[in-house]
Design a protein around this motif. Structure first.
Motif, PDB file in Angstrom:
ATOM      1  N   THR A 112     -15.042  -0.018  94.063  1.00  0.00           N
ATOM      2  CA  THR A 112     -15.939   0.642  93.122  1.00  0.00           C
ATOM      3  C   THR A 112     -16.725  -0.381  92.327  1.00  0.00           C
ATOM      4  O   THR A 112     -17.945  -0.270  92.172  1.00  0.00           O
ATOM      5  CB  THR A 112     -15.145   1.566  92.176  1.00  0.00           C
ATOM      6  N   SER A 113     -16.061  -1.410  91.845  1.00  0.00           N
ATOM      7  CA  SER A 113     -16.738  -2.436  91.051  1.00  0.00           C
ATOM      8  C   SER A 113     -17.756  -3.213  91.883  1.00  0.00           C
ATOM      9  O   SER A 113     -18.879  -3.465  91.430  1.00  0.00           O
ATOM     10  CB  SER A 113     -15.719  -3.398  90.436  1.00  0.00           C
ATOM     11  N   VAL A 114     -17.379  -3.581  93.107  1.00  0.00           N
ATOM     12  CA  VAL A 114     -18.299  -4.324  93.977  1.00  0.00           C
ATOM     13  C   VAL A 114     -19.510  -3.463  94.330  1.00  0.00           C
ATOM     14  O   VAL A 114     -20.655  -3.929  94.298  1.00  0.00           O
ATOM     15  CB  VAL A 114     -17.572  -4.823  95.249  1.00  0.00           C
ATOM     16  N   VAL A 115     -19.279  -2.200  94.655  1.00  0.00           N
ATOM     17  CA  VAL A 115     -20.374  -1.291  95.000  1.00  0.00           C
ATOM     18  C   VAL A 115     -21.339  -1.133  93.821  1.00  0.00           C
ATOM     19  O   VAL A 115     -22.560  -1.211  93.982  1.00  0.00           O
ATOM     20  CB  VAL A 115     -19.828   0.082  95.452  1.00  0.00           C
ATOM     21  N   LEU A 116     -20.792  -0.915  92.640  1.00  0.00           N
ATOM     22  CA  LEU A 116     -21.660  -0.734  91.480  1.00  0.00           C
ATOM     23  C   LEU A 116     -22.423  -2.022  91.149  1.00  0.00           C
ATOM     24  O   LEU A 116     -23.573  -1.970  90.719  1.00  0.00           O
ATOM     25  CB  LEU A 116     -20.854  -0.270  90.263  1.00  0.00           C
ATOM     26  N   THR A 131     -16.911   2.825  84.356  1.00  0.00           N
ATOM     27  CA  THR A 131     -15.554   2.930  84.882  1.00  0.00           C
ATOM     28  C   THR A 131     -14.491   3.032  83.794  1.00  0.00           C
ATOM     29  O   THR A 131     -13.330   3.296  84.104  1.00  0.00           O
ATOM     30  CB  THR A 131     -15.226   1.728  85.794  1.00  0.00           C
ATOM     31  N   GLY A 132     -14.887   2.786  82.557  1.00  0.00           N
ATOM     32  CA  GLY A 132     -13.941   2.918  81.454  1.00  0.00           C
ATOM     33  C   GLY A 132     -12.954   1.770  81.333  1.00  0.00           C
ATOM     34  O   GLY A 132     -11.861   1.948  80.816  1.00  0.00           O
ATOM     35  N   VAL A 138     -13.868  -5.830  84.777  1.00  0.00           N
ATOM     36  CA  VAL A 138     -14.882  -5.602  85.808  1.00  0.00           C
ATOM     37  C   VAL A 138     -15.215  -6.919  86.502  1.00  0.00           C
ATOM     38  O   VAL A 138     -15.269  -6.991  87.732  1.00  0.00           O
ATOM     39  CB  VAL A 138     -16.158  -4.968  85.211  1.00  0.00           C
ATOM     40  N   ARG A 139     -15.430  -7.965  85.709  1.00  0.00           N
ATOM     41  CA  ARG A 139     -15.748  -9.278  86.293  1.00  0.00           C
ATOM     42  C   ARG A 139     -14.621  -9.727  87.228  1.00  0.00           C
ATOM     43  O   ARG A 139     -14.866 -10.240  88.326  1.00  0.00           O
ATOM     44  CB  ARG A 139     -15.960 -10.312  85.200  1.00  0.00           C
TER      45      ARG A 139
END
Length: 158
Positions: A112-116, A131-132, A138-139
């Motif tokens: 999810t993080s890579v896609v966003l 993503t909350g 996230v990093r």
């Protein structure tokens, strides 16, 4: 600032981007349509409030991500994967792209993080808000996801 857009107008203008996001998250068109439909069905009754927020696009992206998360949690509770799919195999339906296949194998939070970050081109702060989780998390997720992809794919996809 003018009147907020009507729900139908907004969906006509922005629905495809939600569907693309859902497709990248889910890996197939059917699940993507289900996720977007779920998010939009939840948004419709609240549209008068959603349309007045600072960034309705971000709000609906978050709803799509939440709907996707809910769907895979339900899947893990109710369905049992099988070793062989009868009829058409999943590999025959998905694009034959090594990078895409490797991305699909990433753990859900990393994917999810890579896609966003790289598909939706969002910055870390926006991803954290969607993503909350904290921006540092996230990093870390993006970094770990990219490291796993590099390990799996080697130098061919630098």
């Amino acid at each position: 600032m003018g009147d907020p857009p009507e729900f139908d107008e907004w969906v006509a203008a922005r629905g495809r981007s939600l569907l693309r996001l859902a497709y990248v998250l889910t890996g197939n068109a059917t699940d993507a349509e289900d996720v977007v439909q779920d998010a939009l069905s939840r948004a419709l009754p609240r549209w008068s409030r959603i349309a007045t927020v600072e960034d309705p696009d971000a709000y609906l992206r978050r709803m799509v991500i939440n709907a996707h998360t809910s769907s895979w949690r339900k899947f893990r509770r109710r369905e049992s994967p099988v070793s062989e799919v009868l009829g058409t195999s999943v590999e025959a339906v998905l694009p034959d792209d090594a990078l895409w296949q490797a991305c699909r194998r990433l753990p859900e939070p990393l994917r999810t993080s890579v896609v966003l970050r790289y598909y939706e081109d969002l910055d870390y702060a926006a991803i954290a808000e969607l993503t909350g989780v904290r921006e540092g998390s996230v990093r870390s997720r993006v970094s770990r996801g990219i490291a796993l992809l590099r390990t799996e794919l080697g130098d061919e996809h630098e």
